[in-house]
Design a protein around this motif. Structure first.
Motif, short mmCIF file in Angstrom:
data_model
loop_
_atom_site.label_atom_id
_atom_site.label_comp_id
_atom_site.label_asym_id
_atom_site.label_seq_id
_atom_site.Cartn_x
_atom_site.Cartn_y
_atom_site.Cartn_z
N VAL A 130 0.85 -1.19 0.00
CA VAL A 130 0.00 0.00 0.00
C VAL A 130 0.89 1.24 0.00
O VAL A 130 1.85 1.31 0.76
CB VAL A 130 -0.93 0.02 1.23
N GLU A 131 0.58 2.18 -0.86
CA GLU A 131 1.33 3.44 -0.91
C GLU A 131 0.38 4.61 -0.72
O GLU A 131 -0.67 4.68 -1.36
CB GLU A 131 2.08 3.58 -2.23
N LYS A 132 0.76 5.52 0.17
CA LYS A 132 -0.05 6.71 0.44
C LYS A 132 0.71 7.96 0.05
O LYS A 132 1.87 8.15 0.44
CB LYS A 132 -0.44 6.78 1.92
N ASP A 133 0.05 8.82 -0.72
CA ASP A 133 0.60 10.12 -1.08
C ASP A 133 0.14 11.12 -0.02
O ASP A 133 -1.05 11.41 0.09
CB ASP A 133 0.10 10.54 -2.47
N THR A 134 1.09 11.61 0.77
CA THR A 134 0.73 12.49 1.88
C THR A 134 0.28 13.87 1.43
O THR A 134 -0.29 14.63 2.22
CB THR A 134 1.92 12.63 2.85
N ARG A 135 0.50 14.22 0.16
CA ARG A 135 0.08 15.54 -0.33
C ARG A 135 -1.40 15.57 -0.67
O ARG A 135 -2.12 16.49 -0.28
CB ARG A 135 0.90 15.93 -1.56
N ASN A 136 -1.87 14.56 -1.41
CA ASN A 136 -3.27 14.58 -1.85
C ASN A 136 -4.11 13.46 -1.24
O ASN A 136 -5.30 13.35 -1.53
CB ASN A 136 -3.35 14.50 -3.38
N GLY A 137 -3.49 12.60 -0.40
CA GLY A 137 -4.25 11.57 0.29
C GLY A 137 -4.56 10.34 -0.53
O GLY A 137 -5.29 9.45 -0.07
N THR A 138 -4.02 10.24 -1.75
CA THR A 138 -4.27 9.07 -2.60
C THR A 138 -3.67 7.81 -1.97
O THR A 138 -2.52 7.82 -1.54
CB THR A 138 -3.67 9.28 -4.00
N ILE A 139 -4.47 6.75 -1.90
CA ILE A 139 -4.00 5.47 -1.36
C ILE A 139 -4.16 4.41 -2.44
O ILE A 139 -5.27 4.18 -2.93
CB ILE A 139 -4.79 5.06 -0.10
N SER A 140 -3.06 3.78 -2.81
CA SER A 140 -3.07 2.74 -3.84
C SER A 140 -2.59 1.43 -3.24
O SER A 140 -1.69 1.43 -2.40
CB SER A 140 -2.18 3.14 -5.02
N CYS A 141 -3.18 0.33 -3.69
CA CYS A 141 -2.83 -0.98 -3.14
C CYS A 141 -2.56 -1.96 -4.27
O CYS A 141 -3.38 -2.13 -5.18
CB CYS A 141 -3.97 -1.50 -2.26
N TRP A 142 -1.40 -2.61 -4.21
CA TRP A 142 -1.05 -3.65 -5.17
C TRP A 142 -1.16 -5.01 -4.49
O TRP A 142 -0.52 -5.26 -3.47
CB TRP A 142 0.38 -3.46 -5.68
N SER A 143 -1.97 -5.88 -5.05
CA SER A 143 -2.12 -7.24 -4.53
C SER A 143 -1.07 -8.15 -5.15
O SER A 143 -0.41 -7.79 -6.14
CB SER A 143 -3.52 -7.78 -4.83
N THR A 144 -0.91 -9.33 -4.56
CA THR A 144 -0.02 -10.34 -5.13
C THR A 144 -0.84 -11.19 -6.09
O THR A 144 -1.77 -11.89 -5.67
CB THR A 144 0.58 -11.23 -4.03
N SER A 145 -0.51 -11.13 -7.37
CA SER A 145 -1.30 -11.84 -8.37
C SER A 145 -0.96 -13.32 -8.43
O SER A 145 -1.82 -14.16 -8.68
CB SER A 145 -1.11 -11.21 -9.76
N GLY A 146 0.29 -13.67 -8.18
CA GLY A 146 0.67 -15.08 -8.20
C GLY A 146 2.15 -15.26 -7.98
O GLY A 146 2.97 -14.54 -8.56
N HIS A 147 2.52 -16.21 -7.12
CA HIS A 147 3.91 -16.57 -6.85
C HIS A 147 4.78 -15.35 -6.55
O HIS A 147 5.90 -15.21 -7.04
CB HIS A 147 4.48 -17.35 -8.03
#
Length: 450
Positions: A130-147
């Motif tokens: 999970v990555e959060k941009d402290t300037r605009n509050g955007t939160i993005s999440c990358w899941s594990t797709s496989g292996h």
């Protein structure tokens, strides 16, 4: 200084969805693992009791190998815990920009990667980033797709405001068959999230899931209660790379100065060689597990310290290397200490404030300490939280799994549905063919009686 996390309080709950087939599989295999573990335990104790002196006792420990403590902790969990017991933790680390923070949520799942009698590993250690941009509050999440490969495109969690709120509303979906962990949000959480959730629902077919609430130790737990400063180590690596790039980009201007005899040849040679060594060291830092990095980092740092007349470039890099040596050694030693304490002083460890109000068994708490150490033994920094720094092979695998996993699951689900229909039709026809002779014989009997 107290650190206040953006992700919430001292610990949090998450909802884990697991396919029921894996629970049933694990129940069947746990009895087999229990037999193997108990046999290993008895043989180990017997060897220790038969030791006549300290020399022979030392031989027993050598025969057990370096990871026997890990085998003991995970073996106890795998054989005495519940199927697919899971412990979660969050590691905080810096982003590549100053206004970005990353959080890696690891889930340590107590299954043994299929039908196996081995108990010397935890099963999957999967994660979401999970990555959060402290300037605009955007939160993005990358899941594990496989292996271990991360998704190409993130799930946007901005509407939830924090990772803690997202975990309250969303599910963590464990896919043991794919060695994956993904976040699944409600259908109302944005168009893209809704489409993905619908596709994964179709891809799951008739699969039944069970819901398991799990405890997650936050980064504040890890940093303040356990004094495990992974953020400091990751920041030291990024800062060293940033300074190396800055010094390397200034090589042209330094070359001009050297031509004008402003920089002596021997100083220019020293700086050039050091920058090449730092480049090689960065390769080690990104692509080797932390435990395997310490020797290389200390070697370069010790050589710089022994330099009687360091250049300006050497002096600058020495400061960054010093911070890296300290922070890297600190996380390695802390992980070793926690693993040691969980075994030698198990009661004190299990009663630690970090576990207060957490629904974890003692063996699960021991396994958590072993898992923290195992991350440093097995996973590279690029793997843990920086897929952008993956090797070419890793990036190709990420693209492959990113594009292939969901379509393959959709095809598999469609195939299973078609096969199910064919089986039902075949069964219906078989029933009809079985009933026809009986009806014919009844007609014949009726005619003869008439």
């Amino acid at each position: 200084m107290q650190y206040t996390s953006d992700i919430g309080g001292m610990w949090m709950k998450a909802k884990l969805k697991v396919e029921k087939q894996w629970l049933n599989l694990e129940r069947r295999s746990m009895s087999k693992m229990r037999e193997v573990y108990e046999k290993w335990e008895q043989e180990t104790l017997k060897k220790a009791k038969e030791a006549k002196d300290l020399r022979s006792l030392r031989e027993v420990f050598y025969q057990l190998g370096d990871r026997w403590e890990f085998g003991q902790a995970t073996g106890a969990w795998l054989t005495h815990g519940e199927p697919l017991d899971t412990v979660g933790l969050i590691l905080r680390m810096p982003g590549f920009s100053e206004h970005k923070e990353r959080y890696v949520l690891y889930a340590f799942m107590a299954y043994s990667k299929g039908l196996t009698s081995k108990f010397d590993h935890l099963g999957d250690k999967e994660r979401i980033i999970v990555e959060k941009d402290t300037r605009n509050g955007t939160i993005s999440c990358w899941s594990t797709s496989g292996h271990g490969s991360m998704d190409l495109y993130p799930t946007v969690l901005t509407k939830y405001g924090s990772l803690e709120n997202a975990l309250k509303e969303c599910y963590l979906v464990a896919q043991p068959g794919d060695h994956a962990l993904r976040i699944e949000c409600p259908t109302g959480a944005g168009v893209r999230n809704s489409v993905l959730a619908k596709l994964w629902s179709i891809a799951s077919g008739n699969t039944e899931f069970t819901l398991k609430p799990i405890d997650v130790l936050t980064s504040e737990d890890i940093e303040e209660s356990l004094d495990f400063r992974f953020h400091r180590y990751a920041k030291a690596v990024i800062d060293l790379e940033r300074m190396w790039r800055e010094l390397s980009s200034g090589a042209v201007s330094r070359a001009k100065e050297a031509v004008l005899d402003r920089i002596p040849d021997h100083i220019e040679s020293k700086d050039r060689k050091l920058l090449r060594r730092i480049e090689g060291l960065l390769h080690v830092l990104w692509f080797r597990p932390p435990v395997s990095q310490l020797g290389a980092v200390k070697m370069v740092y010790d050589e710089l310290q022994a330099e009687p007349t360091p250049t300006d470039v050497q002096s600058v890099l020495m400061q960054y290397l010093g911070e890296l040596v300290y922070s890297l050694n600190d996380v390695i030693e802390k992980a070793k200490y926690l693993k040691w304490k969980s075994v030698i002083d198990a009661q004190s460890f299990s009663e630690s404030p970090i576990f207060k109000d957490l629904n974890l068994s003692n063996v699960a708490r021991e396994a958590f300490a072993a898992a923290l150490d195992d991350i440093l033994q097995e996973h590279t920094l690029s793997y843990i939280g920086y897929p952008e720094r993956a090797t070419v092979k890793g990036k190709l695998m990420r693209v492959l799994f990113g594009f292939a996993v969901l379509p393959l699951r959709l095809i598999s689900s469609f195939s299973q549905a078609v096969l199910g229909m064919l089986r039902r039709k075949t069964t219906d026809r078989s029933d009809e063919s079985v009933n026809l002779p009986d009806e014919a014989s009844e007609d014949k009997v009726g005619v003869s009686e008439g």
